[in-house]
Scaffold this motif. Structure first.
Motif, PDB file in Angstrom:
ATOM      1  N   ALA A 171       0.843  -1.208   0.000  1.00  0.00           N
ATOM      2  CA  ALA A 171       0.000   0.000   0.000  1.00  0.00           C
ATOM      3  C   ALA A 171       0.869   1.243   0.000  1.00  0.00           C
ATOM      4  CB  ALA A 171      -0.898   0.011   1.249  1.00  0.00           C
ATOM      5  N   GLY A 172       0.232   2.365  -0.265  1.00  0.00           N
ATOM      6  CA  GLY A 172       0.846   3.674  -0.056  1.00  0.00           C
ATOM      7  C   GLY A 172       2.216   3.829  -0.691  1.00  0.00           C
ATOM      8  N   LEU A 173       3.128   4.422   0.059  1.00  0.00           N
ATOM      9  CA  LEU A 173       4.441   4.775  -0.466  1.00  0.00           C
ATOM     10  C   LEU A 173       5.275   3.541  -0.795  1.00  0.00           C
ATOM     11  CD1 LEU A 173       5.347   7.653   2.035  1.00  0.00           C
ATOM     12  CD2 LEU A 173       3.672   7.615   0.209  1.00  0.00           C
ATOM     13  N   GLY A 174       5.116   2.498   0.033  1.00  0.00           N
ATOM     14  CA  GLY A 174       5.892   1.273  -0.209  1.00  0.00           C
ATOM     15  C   GLY A 174       5.525   0.655  -1.554  1.00  0.00           C
ATOM     16  N   LEU A 175       4.237   0.558  -1.824  1.00  0.00           N
ATOM     17  CA  LEU A 175       3.798   0.000  -3.115  1.00  0.00           C
ATOM     18  C   LEU A 175       4.281   0.876  -4.267  1.00  0.00           C
ATOM     19  CD1 LEU A 175       2.242  -1.896  -4.967  1.00  0.00           C
ATOM     20  CD2 LEU A 175       0.135  -0.671  -4.377  1.00  0.00           C
ATOM     21  N   GLU A 176       4.178   2.173  -4.112  1.00  0.00           N
ATOM     22  CA  GLU A 176       4.612   3.073  -5.199  1.00  0.00           C
ATOM     23  C   GLU A 176       6.124   2.952  -5.438  1.00  0.00           C
ATOM     24  OE1 GLU A 176       2.737   4.616  -7.268  1.00  0.00           O
ATOM     25  OE2 GLU A 176       0.868   4.143  -6.231  1.00  0.00           O
ATOM     26  N   ALA A 177       6.870   2.827  -4.353  1.00  0.00           N
ATOM     27  CA  ALA A 177       8.326   2.658  -4.509  1.00  0.00           C
ATOM     28  C   ALA A 177       8.627   1.340  -5.216  1.00  0.00           C
ATOM     29  CB  ALA A 177       9.008   2.704  -3.143  1.00  0.00           C
ATOM     30  N   ALA A 178       7.896   0.295  -4.852  1.00  0.00           N
ATOM     31  CA  ALA A 178       8.093  -1.016  -5.503  1.00  0.00           C
ATOM     32  C   ALA A 178       7.780  -0.928  -6.994  1.00  0.00           C
ATOM     33  CB  ALA A 178       7.202  -2.061  -4.823  1.00  0.00           C
ATOM     34  N   LYS A 179       6.687  -0.250  -7.335  1.00  0.00           N
ATOM     35  CA  LYS A 179       6.311  -0.114  -8.759  1.00  0.00           C
ATOM     36  C   LYS A 179       7.386   0.655  -9.521  1.00  0.00           C
ATOM     37  CE  LYS A 179       1.984   1.416  -9.210  1.00  0.00           C
ATOM     38  NZ  LYS A 179       0.741   2.044  -8.701  1.00  0.00           N
ATOM     39  N   GLU A 180       7.879   1.712  -8.883  1.00  0.00           N
ATOM     40  CA  GLU A 180       8.882   2.540  -9.573  1.00  0.00           C
ATOM     41  C   GLU A 180      10.173   1.748  -9.815  1.00  0.00           C
ATOM     42  OE1 GLU A 180       9.270   6.482  -8.034  1.00  0.00           O
ATOM     43  OE2 GLU A 180      11.069   6.895  -9.208  1.00  0.00           O
ATOM     44  N   MET A 181      10.616   1.004  -8.807  1.00  0.00           N
ATOM     45  CA  MET A 181      11.857   0.231  -8.996  1.00  0.00           C
ATOM     46  C   MET A 181      11.653  -0.877 -10.030  1.00  0.00           C
ATOM     47  SD  MET A 181      13.722   0.066  -5.300  1.00  0.00           S
ATOM     48  CE  MET A 181      12.392  -0.692  -4.377  1.00  0.00           C
ATOM     49  N   ALA A 182      10.484  -1.524  -9.996  1.00  0.00           N
ATOM     50  CA  ALA A 182      10.208  -2.580 -10.981  1.00  0.00           C
ATOM     51  C   ALA A 182      10.240  -2.002 -12.398  1.00  0.00           C
ATOM     52  CB  ALA A 182       8.850  -3.224 -10.695  1.00  0.00           C
ATOM     53  N   GLY A 226       6.613   7.873  -3.035  1.00  0.00           N
ATOM     54  CA  GLY A 226       7.408   6.738  -3.531  1.00  0.00           C
ATOM     55  C   GLY A 226       8.668   7.216  -4.251  1.00  0.00           C
ATOM     56  N   HIS A 227       8.564   8.310  -5.026  1.00  0.00           N
ATOM     57  CA  HIS A 227       9.768   8.870  -5.689  1.00  0.00           C
ATOM     58  C   HIS A 227      10.829   9.199  -4.638  1.00  0.00           C
ATOM     59  CE1 HIS A 227       7.360   9.085  -9.196  1.00  0.00           C
ATOM     60  NE2 HIS A 227       6.984  10.346  -9.160  1.00  0.00           N
ATOM     61  N   ASN A 228      10.392   9.774  -3.519  1.00  0.00           N
ATOM     62  CA  ASN A 228      11.362  10.166  -2.482  1.00  0.00           C
ATOM     63  C   ASN A 228      12.040   8.943  -1.849  1.00  0.00           C
ATOM     64  OD1 ASN A 228      10.929  12.883  -2.871  1.00  0.00           O
ATOM     65  ND2 ASN A 228       9.344  13.037  -1.299  1.00  0.00           N
ATOM     66  N   LEU A 229      11.266   7.874  -1.666  1.00  0.00           N
ATOM     67  CA  LEU A 229      11.842   6.643  -1.095  1.00  0.00           C
ATOM     68  C   LEU A 229      12.875   6.052  -2.046  1.00  0.00           C
ATOM     69  CD1 LEU A 229       9.608   6.934   0.987  1.00  0.00           C
ATOM     70  CD2 LEU A 229       8.951   4.566   0.563  1.00  0.00           C
ATOM     71  N   VAL A 230      12.501   5.980  -3.323  1.00  0.00           N
ATOM     72  CA  VAL A 230      13.397   5.369  -4.312  1.00  0.00           C
ATOM     73  C   VAL A 230      14.663   6.222  -4.476  1.00  0.00           C
ATOM     74  CG1 VAL A 230      13.606   4.759  -6.763  1.00  0.00           C
ATOM     75  CG2 VAL A 230      11.526   4.187  -5.492  1.00  0.00           C
ATOM     76  N   ASP A 231      14.479   7.522  -4.494  1.00  0.00           N
ATOM     77  CA  ASP A 231      15.642   8.421  -4.585  1.00  0.00           C
ATOM     78  C   ASP A 231      16.614   8.154  -3.430  1.00  0.00           C
ATOM     79  OD1 ASP A 231      16.986  11.112  -5.323  1.00  0.00           O
ATOM     80  OD2 ASP A 231      16.459  11.340  -3.210  1.00  0.00           O
ATOM     81  N   ALA A 232      16.082   8.038  -2.199  1.00  0.00           N
ATOM     82  CA  ALA A 232      16.962   7.838  -1.033  1.00  0.00           C
ATOM     83  C   ALA A 232      17.662   6.486  -1.080  1.00  0.00           C
ATOM     84  CB  ALA A 232      16.147   7.961   0.256  1.00  0.00           C
ATOM     85  N   ALA A 233      16.965   5.475  -1.622  1.00  0.00           N
ATOM     86  CA  ALA A 233      17.511   4.110  -1.597  1.00  0.00           C
ATOM     87  C   ALA A 233      18.444   3.820  -2.775  1.00  0.00           C
ATOM     88  CB  ALA A 233      16.364   3.102  -1.593  1.00  0.00           C
ATOM     89  N   ILE A 234      18.371   4.606  -3.831  1.00  0.00           N
ATOM     90  CA  ILE A 234      19.180   4.310  -5.036  1.00  0.00           C
ATOM     91  C   ILE A 234      20.269   5.368  -5.245  1.00  0.00           C
ATOM     92  CG2 ILE A 234      19.100   3.917  -7.547  1.00  0.00           C
ATOM     93  CD1 ILE A 234      17.326   1.940  -6.093  1.00  0.00           C
ATOM     94  N   GLN A 235      19.892   6.630  -5.101  1.00  0.00           N
ATOM     95  CA  GLN A 235      20.862   7.710  -5.284  1.00  0.00           C
ATOM     96  C   GLN A 235      21.596   7.946  -3.953  1.00  0.00           C
ATOM     97  OE1 GLN A 235      20.714   7.853  -8.474  1.00  0.00           O
ATOM     98  NE2 GLN A 235      19.433   9.551  -9.155  1.00  0.00           N
ATOM     99  N   HIS A 236      22.296   9.030  -3.817  1.00  0.00           N
ATOM    100  CA  HIS A 236      22.930   9.439  -2.550  1.00  0.00           C
ATOM    101  C   HIS A 236      23.903   8.379  -2.017  1.00  0.00           C
ATOM    102  CE1 HIS A 236      19.992  12.686  -2.460  1.00  0.00           C
ATOM    103  NE2 HIS A 236      19.086  11.774  -2.771  1.00  0.00           N
ATOM    104  N   SER A 237      24.855   8.013  -2.832  1.00  0.00           N
ATOM    105  CA  SER A 237      25.791   6.955  -2.425  1.00  0.00           C
ATOM    106  C   SER A 237      26.711   7.408  -1.288  1.00  0.00           C
ATOM    107  CB  SER A 237      26.612   6.499  -3.623  1.00  0.00           C
ATOM    108  OG  SER A 237      27.222   7.618  -4.222  1.00  0.00           O
ATOM    109  N   GLU A 238      26.706   8.710  -0.981  1.00  0.00           N
ATOM    110  CA  GLU A 238      27.566   9.205   0.119  1.00  0.00           C
ATOM    111  C   GLU A 238      26.739   9.520   1.370  1.00  0.00           C
ATOM    112  OE1 GLU A 238      30.915   9.485  -0.370  1.00  0.00           O
ATOM    113  OE2 GLU A 238      30.581   8.705  -2.390  1.00  0.00           O
ATOM    114  N   SER A 239      25.617   8.869   1.530  1.00  0.00           N
ATOM    115  CA  SER A 239      24.700   9.324   2.592  1.00  0.00           C
ATOM    116  C   SER A 239      24.701   8.428   3.825  1.00  0.00           C
ATOM    117  CB  SER A 239      23.276   9.432   2.033  1.00  0.00           C
ATOM    118  OG  SER A 239      22.832   8.153   1.631  1.00  0.00           O
ATOM    119  N   GLN A 240      25.827   7.814   4.153  1.00  0.00           N
ATOM    120  CA  GLN A 240      25.859   6.941   5.336  1.00  0.00           C
ATOM    121  C   GLN A 240      25.360   7.699   6.580  1.00  0.00           C
ATOM    122  OE1 GLN A 240      25.544   4.016   6.595  1.00  0.00           O
ATOM    123  NE2 GLN A 240      27.505   3.136   5.957  1.00  0.00           N
ATOM    124  N   GLY A 241      24.313   7.190   7.202  1.00  0.00           N
ATOM    125  CA  GLY A 241      23.762   7.808   8.414  1.00  0.00           C
ATOM    126  C   GLY A 241      22.956   9.070   8.145  1.00  0.00           C
TER     127      GLY A 241
END
Ligand SMILES: NC(=O)c1ccc[n+]([C@@H]2O[C@H](COP(=O)([O-])OP(=O)(O)OC[C@H]3O[C@@H](n4cnc5c(N)ncnc54)[C@H](OP(=O)(O)O)[C@@H]3O)[C@@H](O)[C@H]2O)c1
Length: 328
Positions: free
Chosen positions: A37-48, A264-279
């Motif tokens: 549902a919600g943001l999680g489902l949208e993030a899943a759709k976007e990554m797929a 969902g765009h914001n979730l995917v952006d955080a999980a895929i981009q920002h390779s220097e974002s430890q913590g």
């Protein structure tokens, strides 16, 4: 960051952007909790849609998960979509999910821990005895973050120099709690007392602060192979707000909320981009400072306290399970 006026301004001015079209996730495996549902489902759709090879939806209802799976497949038929049961109110369920990920997956590249609730009344989780916002949003998320480190670390070793990713979904509302329970002898135990619950959204806000304290401490212990960060998705229209009967909340959300797809765009952006974002804390698709409290010496103390109490709670709930073996 942090004030109501700034929050409203950003909701109106910023438009969340989808992942650039040329990003390919081919060959990668992702887990999204709350993926039905919600943001999680949208993030899943976007990554797929970016050629992700396999996605696991962690859902407490398998039938809702199956419906979500069909929605993803209707847009991205080549993605291997799996639905696995996950209930944050049950330690055995969370543990079984983690074990399944370790045993069944040949790789795990991306994890988005998104499952959450916003409850404005004090409810105790029958199975664990903890207050429900804290149980689902902090305790469940924190336990799963430890259990998924093994497959994330193992996958990172397959391609040195390419860390795997763990993103915890927090919120800007972490700025807005007084977090009075921080000074109790045991903060988590205090949060289980009805008299600590606070007004309105305060407990939900506290649970999102606990997310940040946890992920910052975790990120300091995972080494270089896994990047752990937190994302503020922004206010988004979703079923999260279903039990919020605060006068005017629906009108406020109509004016200011983004869509679930934008969240969902914001979730995917955080999980895929920002390779220097430890913590790091990512808000409006940029790494930003979390609250002054989090950055203060008092916040650092609370971070260590919450970590120690949470780990002690897991050791009591799951005796003999090695949860810290993948920390450095
Ligand atoms: N929407 C916003 O404005 C907003 C803003 C900031 C942060 N967030 C955060 O974003 C995340 C997703 O929220 P959302 O807006 O997408 O809400 P949502 O549409 O209500 O989705 C929440 C998801 O979490 C699942 N969930 C709830 N309780 C669970 C449990 N005990 N075990 C496992 N899964 C459980 C839900 O499953 P069911 O469908 O079965 O209930 C659903 O899949 C949350 O962590 C929330 O705090 C949202």
């Amino acid at each position: 960051m942090g004030g109501m006026a700034g929050f409203m301004y950003r909701q109106l001015k910023f438009t969340p952007k989808p992942l650039p079209v040329d990003v390919s996730l081919a060959g990668k495996t992702a887990i999204v909790t709350g993926g039905n549902a919600g943001l999680g489902l949208e993030a899943a759709k976007e990554m797929a849609a970016h050629d992700l090879s396999r996605i696991i939806l962690g859902t407490r209802s398998l039938s809702k998960g199956e419906t979500a799976k069909q929605e993803i497949l209707s847009q991205s038929p080549n993605c291997d979509v799996l639905v696995w049961e996950l209930d944050h109110t049950s330690f055995p369920s969370i543990r079984a999910f983690g074990q399944r990920a370790s045993q069944d997956l040949d790789r795990l590249d991306i994890v988005i821990l998104c499952a959450g609730v916003k409850l404005l009344n004090f409810i105790k989780c029958e199975e664990t005895g903890h207050e429900m916002n804290v149980q689902v949003n902090h305790i469940g998320t924190a336990l799963l973050s430890l259990l998924l480190l093994a497959p994330l670390q193992k996958t990172a070793k397959l391609t040195p120099g390419q860390p795997t990713r763990l993103t915890i979904v927090t919120s800007e509302v972490h700025f807005w709690t007084k977090f009075e329970s921080q000074s109790a002898p045991n903060t988590l135990a205090r949060l289980d007392e009805p008299s600590s619950f606070g007004q309105g959204m305060d407990r939900y806000n506290t649970s999102k602060l606990l997310n940040i304290l946890w992920l910052r401490e975790l990120s300091s212990k995972v080494g270089l192979d896994v990047i752990v960060n937190g994302v503020n998705p922004g206010l988004c229209a979703s079923t999260l707000h279903r039990s919020d009967t605060t006068p005017g909340v629906n009108t406020f959300n109509k004016i200011f909320a983004w869509t679930s797809a934008q969240g969902g765009h914001n979730l995917v952006d955080a999980a895929i981009q920002h390779s220097e974002s430890q913590g790091g804390y990512i808000s409006e698709q940029t790494t930003k400072e979390p609250s002054h409290f989090v950055l203060s010496p008092q916040g650092k103390q609370a971070q260590t306290k919450v970590w120690n109490e949470t780990v002690a709670l897991f050791q009591e709930a799951l005796p003999g399970v090695d949860l810290l073996g993948y920390l450095v």
